[in-house]
Design an enzyme around this catalytic site. Structure first.
Site, mmCIF file in Angstrom:
data_model
loop_
_atom_site.group_PDB
_atom_site.id
_atom_site.type_symbol
_atom_site.label_atom_id
_atom_site.label_comp_id
_atom_site.label_asym_id
_atom_site.label_seq_id
_atom_site.Cartn_x
_atom_site.Cartn_y
_atom_site.Cartn_z
ATOM 1 N N HIS A 167 37.031 39.117 45.030
ATOM 2 C CA HIS A 167 36.355 37.897 44.532
ATOM 3 C C HIS A 167 34.990 37.732 45.188
ATOM 4 O O HIS A 167 34.839 36.890 46.078
ATOM 5 C CB HIS A 167 37.238 36.666 44.814
ATOM 6 C CG HIS A 167 36.855 35.428 44.039
ATOM 7 N ND1 HIS A 167 35.797 34.621 44.387
ATOM 8 C CD2 HIS A 167 37.395 34.874 42.930
ATOM 9 C CE1 HIS A 167 35.707 33.594 43.538
ATOM 10 N NE2 HIS A 167 36.668 33.727 42.636
ATOM 11 N N ILE A 209 32.299 35.527 47.136
ATOM 12 C CA ILE A 209 32.275 34.069 47.024
ATOM 13 C C ILE A 209 33.693 33.581 47.283
ATOM 14 O O ILE A 209 34.655 34.118 46.713
ATOM 15 C CB ILE A 209 31.804 33.626 45.613
ATOM 16 C CG1 ILE A 209 30.336 34.024 45.392
ATOM 17 C CG2 ILE A 209 31.989 32.124 45.423
ATOM 18 C CD1 ILE A 209 29.796 33.692 44.016
ATOM 19 N N GLY A 231 37.278 28.827 44.725
ATOM 20 C CA GLY A 231 37.408 27.371 44.776
ATOM 21 C C GLY A 231 38.840 26.939 45.033
ATOM 22 O O GLY A 231 39.074 25.979 45.779
ATOM 23 N N VAL A 232 39.806 27.658 44.455
ATOM 24 C CA VAL A 232 41.213 27.263 44.662
ATOM 25 C C VAL A 232 41.589 27.358 46.144
ATOM 26 O O VAL A 232 42.459 26.607 46.604
ATOM 27 C CB VAL A 232 42.204 28.103 43.808
ATOM 28 C CG1 VAL A 232 42.038 27.794 42.339
ATOM 29 C CG2 VAL A 232 42.068 29.585 44.076
ATOM 30 N N GLU A 274 42.931 24.681 48.804
ATOM 31 C CA GLU A 274 44.011 24.968 49.754
ATOM 32 C C GLU A 274 43.616 24.534 51.172
ATOM 33 O O GLU A 274 44.438 23.935 51.895
ATOM 34 C CB GLU A 274 44.357 26.465 49.718
ATOM 35 C CG GLU A 274 45.468 26.874 50.668
ATOM 36 C CD GLU A 274 46.815 26.204 50.374
ATOM 37 O OE1 GLU A 274 47.072 25.865 49.203
ATOM 38 O OE2 GLU A 274 47.594 26.023 51.328
HETATM 39 C C1 BDE Z 1 28.115 27.810 42.100
HETATM 40 C C2 BDE Z 1 28.632 26.569 42.388
HETATM 41 C C3 BDE Z 1 29.946 26.468 42.850
HETATM 42 N N1 BDE Z 1 30.684 27.578 42.986
HETATM 43 C C4 BDE Z 1 30.195 28.799 42.727
HETATM 44 C C5 BDE Z 1 28.898 28.936 42.256
HETATM 45 C C6 BDE Z 1 28.343 30.293 41.952
HETATM 46 O O1 BDE Z 1 27.151 30.504 42.070
HETATM 47 N N2 BDE Z 1 29.184 31.285 41.541
HETATM 48 N N3 BDE Z 1 28.724 32.486 41.263
HETATM 49 C C7 BDE Z 1 29.499 33.439 40.905
HETATM 50 C C8 BDE Z 1 28.995 34.760 40.611
HETATM 51 C C9 BDE Z 1 29.915 35.743 40.331
HETATM 52 C C10 BDE Z 1 29.496 37.001 40.055
HETATM 53 BR BR1 BDE Z 1 30.749 38.337 39.689
HETATM 54 C C11 BDE Z 1 28.140 37.336 40.027
HETATM 55 O O2 BDE Z 1 27.745 38.612 39.741
HETATM 56 C C12 BDE Z 1 27.219 36.334 40.296
HETATM 57 BR BR2 BDE Z 1 25.347 36.751 40.248
HETATM 58 C C13 BDE Z 1 27.648 35.042 40.592
HETATM 59 O O3 BDE Z 1 26.714 34.094 40.846
#
Ligand code: BDE
Length: 145
Positions: A52, A58, A61-62, A66
């Site tokens: 992940h 990252i 969120g789950v 937790e």
């Molecule tokens: C933003 C606000 C709250 N939680 C997560 C975010 C966020 O920017 N997530 N981003 C995920 C993400 C996943 C993949 Br795979 C990727 O290639 C990229 Br560029 C991302 O920004």
């Protein structure tokens, strides 16, 4: 109850969670015992980063939820009962928001506060911060026995 800091040994006496599901490293409980701060140091070695995501670590969120549940669970479990383990069963999670990505190197500060108590039902508001910035929040309801 005085202001208290629980180290990981204390947390493991109360929570039944074990690797890789212990989501707080330390806990501060404020004087009245009704609110506190759970701390989680997020490192690149977290097992969940393997998937992940492989090229973009990252924190799911789950798992932030937790971490909130474990922080709230500790507060509920220790509310007027020290380190005696209690069964805290989470029934409901409301008003969830994920505001910013949580990444390796972040220290999650989970501020949890008991906002309602009725018989054996507790409602806690939790807000997670990194460097003073709100990253996620939720309201959690649990039953204790
Ligand atoms: C933003 C606000 C709250 N939680 C997560 C975010 C966020 O920017 N997530 N981003 C995920 C993400 C996943 C993949 Br795979 C990727 O290639 C990229 Br560029 C991302 O920004």
């Amino acid at each position: 109850m005085e202001h208290k800091i629980y180290f990981i040994e204390d947390i493991l006496k109360v929570l039944p969670h074990r690797y890789p599901f212990v989501m707080i490293d330390r806990l501060e409980v404020m004087e009245d015992g009704a609110k506190g701060i759970g701390y989680k140091n997020v490192t690149i070695n977290e097992p969940f980063f393997q998937g992940h995501f492989p090229e973009k670590p990252i924190m799911p969120g789950v798992l932030q939820i937790e971490a909130m549940a474990q922080t709230a669970g500790m507060i509920i479990a220790t509310y007027n009962r020290e380190l005696k383990p209690a069964n805290v069963l989470f029934m409901n999670v409301d008003k969830v928001k994920f505001r910013k990505p949580v990444v390796p190197g972040d220290r999650l500060e989970i501020h949890a506060e008991k906002v309602k108590e009725r018989h054996n039902i507790f409602v806690c508001l939790a807000k997670a911060y990194v460097d003073g910035q709100l990253v996620s929040e939720a309201e959690l309801t649990a039953m204790v026995n």
